[in-house]
Write an enzyme that holds these catalytic residues in place. Structure first.
Site, PDB file in Angstrom:
ATOM      1  N   GLY A 327       0.823  -1.208   0.000  1.00  0.00           N
ATOM      2  CA  GLY A 327       0.000   0.000   0.000  1.00  0.00           C
ATOM      3  C   GLY A 327       0.856   1.256   0.000  1.00  0.00           C
ATOM      4  N   SER A 328       0.346   2.281   0.648  1.00  0.00           N
ATOM      5  CA  SER A 328       1.030   3.576   0.633  1.00  0.00           C
ATOM      6  C   SER A 328       2.289   3.608   1.474  1.00  0.00           C
ATOM      7  CB  SER A 328       0.066   4.669   1.111  1.00  0.00           C
ATOM      8  OG  SER A 328      -0.992   4.829   0.180  1.00  0.00           O
ATOM      9  N   THR A 329       2.547   2.579   2.270  1.00  0.00           N
ATOM     10  CA  THR A 329       3.809   2.550   3.018  1.00  0.00           C
ATOM     11  C   THR A 329       5.001   2.412   2.075  1.00  0.00           C
ATOM     12  OG1 THR A 329       3.764   0.142   3.322  1.00  0.00           O
ATOM     13  CG2 THR A 329       2.643   1.487   4.977  1.00  0.00           C
ATOM     14  N   TYR A 330       4.734   2.097   0.810  1.00  0.00           N
ATOM     15  CA  TYR A 330       5.780   1.953  -0.207  1.00  0.00           C
ATOM     16  C   TYR A 330       6.237   3.313  -0.743  1.00  0.00           C
ATOM     17  CZ  TYR A 330       8.012  -0.776  -4.008  1.00  0.00           C
ATOM     18  OH  TYR A 330       8.900  -1.383  -4.862  1.00  0.00           O
TER      19      TYR A 330
END
Length: 746
Positions: A327-330
């Site tokens: 997800g957006s943790t990437y």
């Protein structure tokens, strides 16, 4: 007429017979003498050794298995002695079943005990002694001994049993031991360590128990016993004591582990915390859990079916084997790479309309009207999807793969545990290998765009996410994670530290790192996606929320969790390191099918950081409010001189109960001794909270791998507009591959 005797002829016959008889006698004696010479002279040494072996029996003495302790000396795995009722099938008179039926009248042998014995019988040799009933009471031992004469081949033996006193707590990290199966026995027989496993029935199966089997097992001893002609012992000649296995100290703080597990409650997921300064694993949480004690003596069918058929998959080690889209943790890793490769500058900005068009398809951001003017700092702070769609499209899949691979994505981290999955870091080459048909092997622009928000083919383990975060936190030094912190040297009786090797050093420009670092700090501040969870925190943090979709939403559909089956709802992710200016902990977590990371995951991280940095342990009511389940108490016991454990370097003594502390002791208690320190009472597990500034300064004073204060602050720039219009598709489909190294997609 009387015939005259021929005396000469008779004498000749007599002499011939006498010579023949003498020759036979001489030959016989020659044979006897020759045989005597052969046996007593030529083969003397060989037969003397055989005779000695027949007289002397070597009885193996299995070693005591080493203890497993947490970083502060709390016992996670130990041993205890108990009696077992064992049968040697080759020595039983009559049928084996008749013997078992007769034993049932004396001791309580259940159908499960009988089934387990039959399973062992099928895997063992008939001359081996096999347990049919474990952990006999003194009364049961007395009843059998009184009638032992009736049961040849049946005996009572004292054995050491493995025990996990905290039950399911940390089970995926510790693993368990089980009886040696045929495959393992064959591997042992073919190795140089075969003699060391004589008399040993169990071996490490998973987790630390498996990875450190050599250290934990110890060295088998033996007794030289003189026996008579029927094999009964007469006297003991010599004893070589077994060397006990080495004690292991893990880097895990089991109190932190319990807190995080309690905060998950009955939800599924995984959480890994790593010290970014040295690669030590501080927590290793995979939910749900199971009780490893069930496997030590052989698990019964009812419990096995419950674990194996559960839709929650409690036996799956999600930290090592579960793979998830990040997800957006990437996004922070893509941001650093985009700056480094010149794809973006920190000042570049555009007006976010809340959607992006590609090939006539309209894909949306989480905010329908967009985020307004967005630069890189704000894109990280508010998690702007459109910004990173554009970055991915302009950069290309191979450029992203080459950069993010340096952080450990798509490859084994090198942790000191077995069975780690590699996950999937997509690239053009990977897709050519993963698919068979030429049409499937082709890489499409939409495949690239979806990677910008951590969706599509991206699939990583929580351990990889935590390793990457710790690498980012210390500005580019990637360590191979280590769960074992120290191993006891049985010669010096001191603990030898285990140093995590450096896997790679990434050349990160300090100014670029500061841009991303500043955006991640803003995530937990006013206006950020995790601001609510970290409101009032007396320490600084840098984090990133994430929401990973399990299935694609149609172009004209609106995602509503209430209308979707629970197992299809979004995963909630969150990563954070703290204190932001001097990190001592990097934490990555996922809560399956829980929704938005800032709401479902970040509150768990906040409580974990409060405990790790400030010593504040929440009350049961606070835990239940977050998890929806009341935590179960456990009894912590500290190893000390009683167990022969030397002082553990760096171990903290049990915290002093404080009635004024907001964190009570409802979820745990302590007993025993902590590295020579007296145990605290069972009423409290939380330390008295220090004033916030002092606590923060203590954390900051610890040594770190870099000097964050030497890096300049990121200069905030005016938003200048300049919308570029690459198009995108939001989601990609991952192939159903059979490569076990990729892990289990969840």
């Amino acid at each position: 007429m009387t015939e005259l005797r021929n005396i000469e002829r008779e004498l000749f016959r007599f002499r011939r017979r006498l010579i023949l008889a003498a020759a036979v006698v001489v030959l016989s004696f020659a044979l006897l003498i020759g045989r005597w010479v052969w046996l007593q002279v030529v083969r003397h040494r060989q037969f003397s050794t055989q005779a000695q072996d027949n007289r002397i029996a070597l009885v193996p003495i299995p070693p005591q298995r080493g203890l497993i302790l947490d970083r502060n000396g709390i016992i996670l795995a130990n041993n205890y002695a108990a009696y077992t009722l064992e049968i040697t099938p080759s020595k039983v008179k009559g049928t084996l079943q008749d013997t078992i039926d007769a034993l049932k009248a004396i001791v309580p042998i259940t159908p499960f005990d009988e089934r387990r014995f039959n399973n062992l019988l099928g895997q063992s040799r008939r001359f081996q002694s096999l347990p049919i009933l474990n952990k006999l009471s003194d009364d049961e031992v007395a009843r059998f001994v009184a009638q032992r004469f009736r049961f040849p081949g049946v005996n009572v033996r004292a054995r050491l049993f493995r025990n996990y006193p905290l039950g399911a707590l940390g089970c995926h990290l510790l693993g368990y031991i089980g009886r040696i199966n045929q495959t393992e026995q064959q591997r042992i027989d073919d190795s140089d360590d075969a003699s060391n496993y004589l008399g040993t029935d169990h071996i490490g199966k998973l987790g630390v128990e498996q990875a450190y089997e050599t250290q934990l097992h110890g060295i088998t001893g033996y007794e030289e016993v003189e026996v008579n002609a029927v094999g009964r012992p007469v006297r003991k000649i010599k004893t070589v004591a077994a060397t006990p296995g080495q004690n292991l100290v893990l880097g895990v703080d089991i109190r932190l582990q319990k807190l995080i597990e309690d905060l998950y409650g009955k939800r599924r997921g995984a959480c890994v915390a790593i010290d970014p300064r040295n690669g030590e694993v501080l927590s290793f949480v995979s939910m749900p859990t199971f009780d490893p004690n069930l496997f030590v003596d052989g698990i019964d069918q009812v419990n096995w079916d419950a674990l194996n058929t559960s839709p929650d998959r409690p036996l799956l080690n999600r930290v090592l084997r579960g793979t998830f889209p990040p997800g957006s943790t990437y996004k922070p890793y893509l941001a650093t790479g985009a700056l480094t490769d010149g794809i973006r500058t920190a000042q570049w900005s555009f007006h976010d309309p809340g959607f992006f068009m590609f090939a006539g398809h309209r894909f949306r951001d989480d905010v329908p009207g967009g985020h307004g003017i967005v630069d890189m700092h704000k894109a990280i702070q508010v998690s702007c999807d459109v910004y990173f769609y554009m970055v991915a499209h302009d950069w290309g899949v191979d450029g992203m793969a080459k950069w993010t691979q340096q952080f450990g994505f798509g490859q084994a981290t090198g942790i000191d545990l077995k069975g780690e999955a590699k996950g999937v870091l997509p690239s053009r080459e990977w897709k050519r290998k993963a698919f068979r048909s030429p049409a499937q092997q082709r890489w499409y622009p939409g495949d690239t765009i979806s990677l910008g928000i951590g969706q599509g083919y991206n699939s990583f383990t929580p351990l990889q996410m935590a390793t990457a975060l710790s690498t980012l936190a210390n500005q580019g030094t990637r360590y191979e994670p280590r769960v074992v912190r120290a191993i006891e040297d049985m010669g010096t009786r001191r603990f030898t530290p285990v140093v995590a090797p450096v896997a790679q050093r990434i050349d990160l420009d300090p100014a670029y790192w500061q841009v991303v670092h500043g955006g991640m700090m803003a995530v937990n501040q006013t206006g950020g996606t995790a601001a609510e969870a970290f409101k009032g925190a007396p320490y600084t943090t840098a984090g990133k929320t994430g929401t990973a979709q399990v299935f694609s939403v149609g172009q004209n559909q609106t995602y509503d969790a209430k209308d979707i089956a629970h197992h299809l709802r979004d995963h909630a992710l969150y990563v954070v390191y703290a204190p932001a200016d001097n990190p001592v902990i990097a934490l990555a977590m996922i809560v399956e099918n829980a929704g938005f990371g800032g709401v479902a995951a970040a509150p768990i991280a906040r409580k974990a950081l409060d405990y790790h940095l400030l010593g504040l342990y929440p009350t049961d009511e606070e835990i239940e409010k977050i998890s929806g389940a009341k935590p179960q108490p456990v009894q912590f016991a500290y190893a000390g001189e009683r167990e022969g454990v030397p002082i553990i370097p760096g171990a903290k003594t049990p915290p002093v109960p404080a009635t004024s502390a907001p964190a009570g002791a409802a979820s745990g208690s302590v007993s025993g001794s902590a590295s020579g320190a007296a145990a605290m009472g069972a009423a409290g597990v939380a330390a008295k909270p220090a004033p916030a500034p002092a606590a923060a300064s203590r954390a900051r004073a610890q040594p770190t791998a870099f000097d964050a204060e030497a890096v300049g602050n990121y200069p905030r720039t005016a938003c200048t507009g300049g919308l570029r219009a690459p198009l995108f598709t939001r989601f990609g489909a991952r192939p159903d591959v059979s490569d076990e190294s990729e892990g289990v997609r969840l």
